[in-house]
Design a protein around this motif. Structure first.
Motif, PDB file in Angstrom:
ATOM      1  N   ARG A 217       0.819  -1.210   0.000  1.00  0.00           N
ATOM      2  CA  ARG A 217       0.000   0.000   0.000  1.00  0.00           C
ATOM      3  C   ARG A 217       0.854   1.262   0.000  1.00  0.00           C
ATOM      4  NH1 ARG A 217      -4.818  -0.548  -2.211  1.00  0.00           N
ATOM      5  NH2 ARG A 217      -5.684  -2.567  -1.625  1.00  0.00           N
ATOM      6  N   LEU A 221       0.579   4.010  -2.823  1.00  0.00           N
ATOM      7  CA  LEU A 221       0.326   5.389  -2.420  1.00  0.00           C
ATOM      8  C   LEU A 221       1.341   6.329  -3.063  1.00  0.00           C
ATOM      9  CD1 LEU A 221      -1.122   7.487  -0.689  1.00  0.00           C
ATOM     10  CD2 LEU A 221       0.313   6.795   1.243  1.00  0.00           C
ATOM     11  N   ALA A 224       0.526   6.754  -6.708  1.00  0.00           N
ATOM     12  CA  ALA A 224      -0.685   7.546  -6.923  1.00  0.00           C
ATOM     13  C   ALA A 224      -0.402   9.035  -6.777  1.00  0.00           C
ATOM     14  CB  ALA A 224      -1.777   7.111  -5.948  1.00  0.00           C
ATOM     15  N   LEU A 225       0.387   9.416  -5.788  1.00  0.00           N
ATOM     16  CA  LEU A 225       0.710  10.828  -5.595  1.00  0.00           C
ATOM     17  C   LEU A 225       1.470  11.382  -6.805  1.00  0.00           C
ATOM     18  CD1 LEU A 225       1.765  10.829  -1.823  1.00  0.00           C
ATOM     19  CD2 LEU A 225      -0.393  11.626  -2.824  1.00  0.00           C
ATOM     20  N   TYR A 261       0.676   5.731   6.389  1.00  0.00           N
ATOM     21  CA  TYR A 261      -0.402   4.823   6.023  1.00  0.00           C
ATOM     22  C   TYR A 261      -0.807   4.021   7.252  1.00  0.00           C
ATOM     23  CZ  TYR A 261      -3.167   1.144   4.024  1.00  0.00           C
ATOM     24  OH  TYR A 261      -4.200   0.292   3.755  1.00  0.00           O
ATOM     25  N   VAL A 293      -3.292   8.315   6.431  1.00  0.00           N
ATOM     26  CA  VAL A 293      -3.994   7.754   5.277  1.00  0.00           C
ATOM     27  C   VAL A 293      -4.504   6.360   5.617  1.00  0.00           C
ATOM     28  CG1 VAL A 293      -3.801   7.128   2.842  1.00  0.00           C
ATOM     29  CG2 VAL A 293      -2.459   9.036   3.744  1.00  0.00           C
ATOM     30  N   ALA A 297      -8.592   5.943   1.182  1.00  0.00           N
ATOM     31  CA  ALA A 297      -7.999   6.911   0.251  1.00  0.00           C
ATOM     32  C   ALA A 297      -7.896   6.357  -1.155  1.00  0.00           C
ATOM     33  CB  ALA A 297      -6.619   7.324   0.747  1.00  0.00           C
ATOM     34  N   PHE A 298      -7.904   5.031  -1.284  1.00  0.00           N
ATOM     35  CA  PHE A 298      -7.721   4.417  -2.598  1.00  0.00           C
ATOM     36  C   PHE A 298      -9.023   4.289  -3.389  1.00  0.00           C
ATOM     37  CE2 PHE A 298      -4.037   3.151  -0.179  1.00  0.00           C
ATOM     38  CZ  PHE A 298      -3.007   3.214  -1.099  1.00  0.00           C
ATOM     39  N   ASP A 301      -8.797   6.561  -6.228  1.00  0.00           N
ATOM     40  CA  ASP A 301      -7.437   6.559  -6.771  1.00  0.00           C
ATOM     41  C   ASP A 301      -6.589   7.652  -6.133  1.00  0.00           C
ATOM     42  OD1 ASP A 301      -5.468   5.417  -8.323  1.00  0.00           O
ATOM     43  OD2 ASP A 301      -5.821   6.722 -10.035  1.00  0.00           O
ATOM     44  N   CYS A 302      -6.870   7.947  -4.886  1.00  0.00           N
ATOM     45  CA  CYS A 302      -6.097   8.904  -4.078  1.00  0.00           C
ATOM     46  C   CYS A 302      -6.215  10.345  -4.575  1.00  0.00           C
ATOM     47  CB  CYS A 302      -4.629   8.491  -4.009  1.00  0.00           C
ATOM     48  SG  CYS A 302      -4.345   6.907  -3.181  1.00  0.00           S
ATOM     49  N   LEU A 305      -6.810  12.663  -1.599  1.00  0.00           N
ATOM     50  CA  LEU A 305      -5.581  12.725  -0.810  1.00  0.00           C
ATOM     51  C   LEU A 305      -4.541  13.593  -1.504  1.00  0.00           C
ATOM     52  CD1 LEU A 305      -3.669  11.784   1.451  1.00  0.00           C
ATOM     53  CD2 LEU A 305      -3.107   9.819   0.012  1.00  0.00           C
TER      54      LEU A 305
END
Length: 320
Positions: A217, A221, A224-225, A261, A293, A297-298, A301-302, A305
């Motif tokens: 994760r 994460l 995704a950011l 996370y 987080v 948050a997923f 798709d973040c 966040l």
């Protein structure tokens, strides 16, 4: 049969103590008979691993000297994270090398390769090396067939990165992470697949694989950011606190912003909740803002966040 009460991906193979607590597993739960204590700080689901290893051992007589376990089967044995649970009905993947004929048997997926991918063993079980296993996961069919569409399935791109992060970082043994391979070995594995199936996916993933993430994760994460246009966060940034050096999951040290996370253990394990609260207070007392987080948050798709992180970065730099 394996015990389905362990959450995914802990039901797939070996896992570290912290990975268990991140998934909401208490110390008491780890002492139950369906969890094997493999080594200090290292555990495995007694059922799933035993079933898979037993299947492999029962198949050894068919392998001979020029075949070994590969693809998804090798990934399970190495503990490489994948986004789907192990099932007792799952076929074994066997690679034939040095001109051997691929196996054609019920519940066996036979592969062949002119080039030897590098072979290792776990006890009496021969399997391809961690780096070669990672590269194989990019091939259609390497992780099975989608039951809904019937299409041969490869590991999704982002999970290919998470898997690469894992083999570079390794499981935690006796309090330290023990890498399964080096980046050079990953590069060699990618080069070996140049011009073949999965090569593009591997090249894409290799650029994004990093050492240090403590769970899939955290890898997802980070990706995704970046996908949302943010700078790539630092993995496990060290923070000088009143209680010594502590490492956050992700962060932007120059902006004094940390991202943590939090798995379900924050909700279910009182002891872990207190430890994490103390950890966050240490970060905040050291002058850092902490964004916590969860799995929620997923769901988008973040995106939400990423918006929070972007605003926090702009605020930090504008006031700094």
């Amino acid at each position: 049969m394996h015990n389905s009460s362990l959450p995914h991906p802990l039901n797939l193979g070996a896992f570290a103590f912290r990975e268990a607590t991140d998934a909401g597993i208490s110390r008491r739960r780890l002492r139950q008979p369906d969890v094997a204590h493999v080594h200090r700080g290292l555990y495995a689901p007694a059922g799933a691993v035993a079933d898979l290893r037993e299947d492999c051992i029962n198949t050894l007589s068919l392998l001979g000297e020029d075949r070994c376990f590969s693809h998804l089967t090798a990934a399970r044995l190495w503990g490489i994270p994948v986004p789907f649970a192990w099932a007792a009905s799952e076929p074994l993947h066997v690679l034939a090398v040095r001109g051997a004929e691929p196996l054609r048997r019920p519940r066996i997926v036979g592969w062949e390769s002119a080039a030897h991918p590098g072979e290792m063993s776990q006890g009496m079980i021969p399997l391809v090396s961690p780096a070669a296993t990672w590269a194989q996961l990019s091939i259609p069919g390497a992780t099975g067939t989608d039951l809904e569409t019937g299409r041969k399935r490869a590991l999704p791109l982002r999970w290919l990165v998470a898997a690469g992060d894992y083999v570079l970082t390794g499981p935690r043994v006796s309090g330290i992470r023990v890498p399964l391979c080096t980046r050079d070995e990953l590069v060699e594995a990618v080069d070996a697949r140049h011009g073949r199936r999965g090569a593009r996916a591997l090249a894409w993933a290799l650029e994004r694989v990093r050492t240090g993430p403590q769970s899939p994760r955290e890898s997802l994460l980070r990706l995704a950011l970046v996908d949302h246009g943010l700078p790539e966060p630092v993995i496990q940034p060290p923070v000088q606190t009143a209680d010594g050096i502590r490492h956050a999951d992700l962060g932007y040290p120059e902006a004094r912003l940390l991202i943590e996370y939090q798995g379900d253990h924050h909700r279910t394990d009182a002891r872990q909740w207190r430890e994490d609260l103390h950890r966050q207070q240490l970060f905040e007392d050291a002058g850092y803002r902490v964004i916590a987080v969860t799995i929620d948050a997923f769901t988008d798709d973040c995106a939400a966040l990423a918006h929070r992180v972007r605003r926090a970065l702009v605020g930090r730099f504008s006031t700094g």
